[in-house]
Design an enzyme around this catalytic site. Structure first.
Site, PDB file in Angstrom:
ATOM      1  CB  CYS A   2      -0.885   0.031   1.234  1.00 50.75           C
ATOM      2  SG  CYS A   2      -1.976  -1.362   1.373  1.00 50.75           S
ATOM      3  NE  ARG A  27       7.501   1.910  -1.862  1.00 56.64           N
ATOM      4  CZ  ARG A  27       7.929   1.756  -0.626  1.00 56.64           C
ATOM      5  NH1 ARG A  27       7.197   1.138   0.245  1.00 56.64           N
ATOM      6  NH2 ARG A  27       9.093   2.212  -0.263  1.00 56.64           N
ATOM      7  CD1 TRP A  75       0.052  -6.161  -2.869  1.00 54.59           C
ATOM      8  CD2 TRP A  75      -0.196  -6.737  -0.719  1.00 54.59           C
ATOM      9  NE1 TRP A  75       0.533  -7.423  -2.716  1.00 54.59           N
ATOM     10  CE2 TRP A  75       0.392  -7.815  -1.409  1.00 54.59           C
ATOM     11  CE3 TRP A  75      -0.447  -6.878   0.643  1.00 54.59           C
ATOM     12  CZ2 TRP A  75       0.737  -8.998  -0.784  1.00 54.59           C
ATOM     13  CZ3 TRP A  75      -0.107  -8.068   1.265  1.00 54.59           C
ATOM     14  CH2 TRP A  75       0.477  -9.105   0.549  1.00 54.59           C
ATOM     15  CG  ASN A 100      -0.027   2.436   3.545  1.00 57.54           C
ATOM     16  OD1 ASN A 100      -1.010   2.447   2.828  1.00 57.54           O
ATOM     17  ND2 ASN A 100       1.134   2.981   3.202  1.00 57.54           N
ATOM     18  N   GLY A 101      -1.284  -0.840   6.466  1.00 59.94           N
ATOM     19  CA  GLY A 101      -1.105  -1.640   7.678  1.00 59.94           C
ATOM     20  C   GLY A 101      -2.315  -2.526   7.923  1.00 59.94           C
ATOM     21  CD  GLU A 482      17.332 -14.646  -4.524  1.00 58.81           C
ATOM     22  OE1 GLU A 482      16.692 -14.924  -3.502  1.00 58.81           O
ATOM     23  OE2 GLU A 482      17.066 -13.689  -5.258  1.00 58.81           O
ATOM     24  CE  LYS A 486      14.214 -12.984  -7.423  1.00 58.16           C
ATOM     25  NZ  LYS A 486      14.933 -12.528  -6.262  1.00 58.16           N
ATOM     26  CD  GLU A 489      10.459 -13.250  -5.678  1.00 55.78           C
ATOM     27  OE1 GLU A 489      10.268 -12.570  -4.679  1.00 55.78           O
ATOM     28  OE2 GLU A 489      11.517 -13.159  -6.354  1.00 55.78           O
ATOM     29  CG  HIS A 505      17.134 -37.811   3.459  1.00 62.26           C
ATOM     30  ND1 HIS A 505      17.201 -39.021   4.117  1.00 62.26           N
ATOM     31  CD2 HIS A 505      18.409 -37.411   3.275  1.00 62.26           C
ATOM     32  CE1 HIS A 505      18.473 -39.318   4.334  1.00 62.26           C
ATOM     33  NE2 HIS A 505      19.222 -38.358   3.830  1.00 62.26           N
ATOM     34  CE  LYS A 604      12.211  -3.711  -5.037  1.00 62.42           C
ATOM     35  NZ  LYS A 604      12.919  -4.943  -5.410  1.00 62.42           N
TER      36      LYS A 604
HETATM   37  C1  G6P Z   1       9.320  -8.710  -0.536  1.00 56.86           C
HETATM   38  C2  G6P Z   1      10.001  -8.504  -1.862  1.00 56.86           C
HETATM   39  C3  G6P Z   1      11.271  -9.326  -1.916  1.00 56.86           C
HETATM   40  C4  G6P Z   1      12.162  -8.997  -0.729  1.00 56.86           C
HETATM   41  C5  G6P Z   1      11.422  -9.144   0.595  1.00 56.86           C
HETATM   42  C6  G6P Z   1      12.222  -8.564   1.741  1.00 56.86           C
HETATM   43  O1  G6P Z   1       8.862 -10.017  -0.438  1.00 56.86           O
HETATM   44  O2  G6P Z   1       9.137  -8.865  -2.920  1.00 56.86           O
HETATM   45  O3  G6P Z   1      11.961  -9.052  -3.113  1.00 56.86           O
HETATM   46  O4  G6P Z   1      13.269  -9.843  -0.730  1.00 56.86           O
HETATM   47  O5  G6P Z   1      10.197  -8.422   0.552  1.00 56.86           O
HETATM   48  O6  G6P Z   1      12.355  -7.189   1.518  1.00 56.86           O
HETATM   49  P1  G6P Z   1      13.496  -6.274   2.094  1.00 56.86           P
HETATM   50  O7  G6P Z   1      13.160  -4.895   1.577  1.00 56.86           O
HETATM   51  O8  G6P Z   1      13.387  -6.371   3.584  1.00 56.86           O
HETATM   52  O9  G6P Z   1      14.786  -6.784   1.592  1.00 56.86           O
END
Ligand code: G6P
Length: 609
Positions: A2, A27, A75, A100-101, A482, A486, A489, A505, A604
């Site tokens: 948000c 975001r 959001w 927001n929140g 990671e 990716k 996501e 396992h 974001k």
């Molecule tokens: C969200 C984003 C990720 C990020 C995570 C942590 O999930 O989509 O890309 O890694 O938050 O965010 P930060 O700003 O704390 O690294």
């Protein structure tokens, strides 16, 4: 996640609000809206599901104009994404509010307000706040008093901004747990959840503190602390040139950001240049704290958590310093047993992630000898509240899926390993070796970027799949994690990462010719073990994609595709291999036609729990 923008001016502000929302778009959000008080003191409102461009279209068809207004990108948390659930929420055609929140006690408050005759039109937790505010105003309180008593009823996290037709020049706002910043103008004042939204109108900001309530009008700006006392908060001038983030020749921000890595990595390490002590890169007081460090506790979320996992290998193997890593949402609620001499290290690209911030805030008295944040955003909440700070030099990252922010975090964490390591198990020779590797890193990343065509060809095989398995060993296990993150996501393919040794396992039961397996197998001392794991996978008919050092002795054969990676120093391999995996996900997502930069349901900066 948000976003909030608000304005109290003597000029028409609808375009300022819309531009603010555009700047917060990256975001992630699912609906948008704005409310203004027109010159007849009526509330005018637009709310749309979807993009800010939908709001712009609505505004073109029926302009809502005014000098006082609030705007929001939502959001969804409580209630589906829809125009009805979009903010602002309205009470009695008089009060409008954005939030927001999450209001945790909203059910209780809703029941109370329903009993008093208030009607609800949305499924959101937010709507209780606007009715509470209305109730206080109807009882004759000023806008400021009404907000102060309203927030006294709220449990949870919030950044709020509201307007009232009975006070047509004013905006009132409050924060607890979610960021809010005032933009100070000349004869006008603004407010936003991120200063980026306001750089269009000012370079002077006041970052509000927990529990603050603020009253704005074109000519006044009053901040009150949680006890209701007037306070002066520091004004910060952000005078550096506004970073212009444009796509240029790239189709997506994510691709642009992947290609920016050589520069970003070099800029991040360049902070060490010309300094007598690496400690200085972590802020004043670092030497004193670092001298006492016996162990490190890393806390982070998402991709930043993976950076922490890589750092654990570095800190323990290279520096001989015990290190624990935990996701913030678990750490913050767990009963913990502290270890003497432990430094708390939070990692957060945005510096605003709610769980990471809460973890820092609820660190017990005396639990840690100090706190350090690795972040990409100066002035973020984590940066302001941590004792020591390492700022990555990634530049603004727009793609929701983090790329350059992650690899620059790794550079920062490797620098931390050196700074601490020289006090522990790291020899001067080792430090020199790592320094040379970091100097050479941008070039190895460039060589990896040059493999783009080959990686694109590998990506074809993933398009029809619904699942993928990523394997890695040792420090490359978090890199496999990671890589899998990716892929899921941005391509929506279910991807899991396993330490290769865990294959037998459980995950081996899933392996068949429909399950592509990606192996991060750079050719370190675990290579022979990785090769055995890959045989186990291959003999079950899976198609293998091996990312391996060009000198590791892997060759492509039927159902085994090898991407020959540049031969580079071991210590920087996690960073170099990450870049190849980023490109793989990008090409898969591109071919699947997903919204690469704004994947569905993701944000974001996650400013709610
Ligand atoms: C969200 C984003 C990720 C990020 C995570 C942590 O999930 O989509 O890309 O890694 O938050 O965010 P930060 O700003 O704390 O690294």
């Amino acid at each position: 996640m948000c976003g909030i923008v608000a304005a109290a001016a003597r000029r028409e502000v609808s375009e300022i609000l819309l531009e603010g929302l555009r700047r917060l778009e990256y975001r992630g959000y699912d609906s948008a809206g704005m409310a203004l008080i027109d010159n007849e003191r009526n509330l005018q409102l637009h709310k749309q599901q979807g993009k800010v461009s939908e709001l712009e279209k609505a505004q073109q068809l029926r302009p809502v104009l005014g000098c006082t207004g609030i705007a929001h990108t939502r959001w969804a948390t409580h209630g589906e994404p829809s125009a009805v659930n979009a903010h602002p929420h309205i009470s009695d055609q008089r009060v409008a509010l954005v939030h927001n929140g999450i209001i945790e006690n909203h059910q209780l408050l809703r029941a109370e307000l329903l009993a008093q005759g208030y009607q609800f039109s949305s499924a959101t937790d937010t709507e209780v706040v606007v009715h509470l505010l209305h109730r206080e105003l109807a009882a004759g309180r000023s806008l400021l008093e009404a907000m102060q008593s309203t927030v006294g009823r709220l449990e949870g996290a919030y950044a709020l901004a509201a307007i009232d037709t009975a006070h047509p020049e004013q905006v009132v706002a409050a924060r607890r747990g979610s960021p809010l910043v005032v933009g100070v103008g000349i004869g006008e004042n603004f407010l936003a959840s991120d200063q980026l939204a306001l750089r269009q109108v000012t370079d002077r900001f006041i970052f509000l503190e927990e529990g603050d309530v603020v009253l704005l009008s074109p000519s006044e700006l009053q901040v009150f602390d949680s006890a209701g006392a007037p306070v002066e908060r520091t004004r910060t001038s952000i005078s550096e040139a506004v970073e212009v983030v444009e796509l240029g020749a790239y189709d997506h921000y994510m691709l642009k950001e992947i290609h920016e890595q050589p520069r970003a990595l070099a800029a991040t390490f360049a902070q060490a240049a010309g300094r007598e002590q690496l400690d200085e890169c972590f802020g004043p007081g670092a030497t004193e704290v670092f001298d006492r460090v016996q162990g490190v506790q890393i806390v982070a979320c998402g991709t930043s958590f993976h950076a922490g996992m890589v750092a654990r290998y570095w800190l323990e193997e290279l520096a001989g310093i015990p290190c624990e890593v935990e996701v913030a949402s678990e750490f913050r609620y767990r009963k913990r047993v502290g270890h003497e001499g432990t430094l708390l290290v939070t990692i957060s690209q945005s510096g605003e992630t709610a769980d990471t911030l809460a973890a820092l805030r609820n660190a017990g008295e005396g639990e840690f000898i100090g706190s350090l944040v690795v972040s990409n955003v100066a002035n973020s909440s984590l940066v302001r509240e941590s004792e020591l700070v390492f700022l990555t030099q990634a530049g603004m990252e727009i793609g929701v899926a983090s790329t350059k922010a992650f690899t620059t975090q790794l550079v920062g964490l490797l620098m931390l390993t050196m700074a601490l390591g020289r006090r522990h198990a790291m020899s001067p020779e080792k430090q020199l070796e790592i320094t040379r590797a970091l100097q050479a890193l941008p070039d190895y990343v460039r060589q990896t970027l040059a493999l783009d065509g080959a990686i694109e060809r590998l990506s074809d095989a993933f398009i029809p799949r619904h699942h993928a398995l990523f394997l890695g060993r040792g420090i490359h296990y978090p890199i496999a994690m990671e890589g899998a993150l990716k892929l899921k996501e941005i391509s929506y393919i279910h991807a899991e990462a396993y330490p290769a040794g865990e294959l037998k396992h459980g995950p081996l039961a899933l392996v068949d010719n429909d399950m592509p397996v990606v192996a991060v197998a750079p050719g370190d001392e675990l290579l022979e073990k990785v090769k055995s794991n890959l045989e186990e996978v291959r003999s079950r008919g899976a198609e293998l994609f091996v990312f391996a050092d060009q000198q590791a002795g892997f060759v492509s054969e039927p159902r085994v595709k090898v991407l020959s990676m540049p031969h580079c120093p071991e210590v920087i391999k996690p960073i170099v291999y990450t870049v190849a995996l980023q490109l793989l996900s990008y090409h898969v997502a591109l071919q699947k036609g997903t919204d690469v930069d704004k994947p569905r349901n993701l944000a974001k900066s996650v400013t709610v729990e």
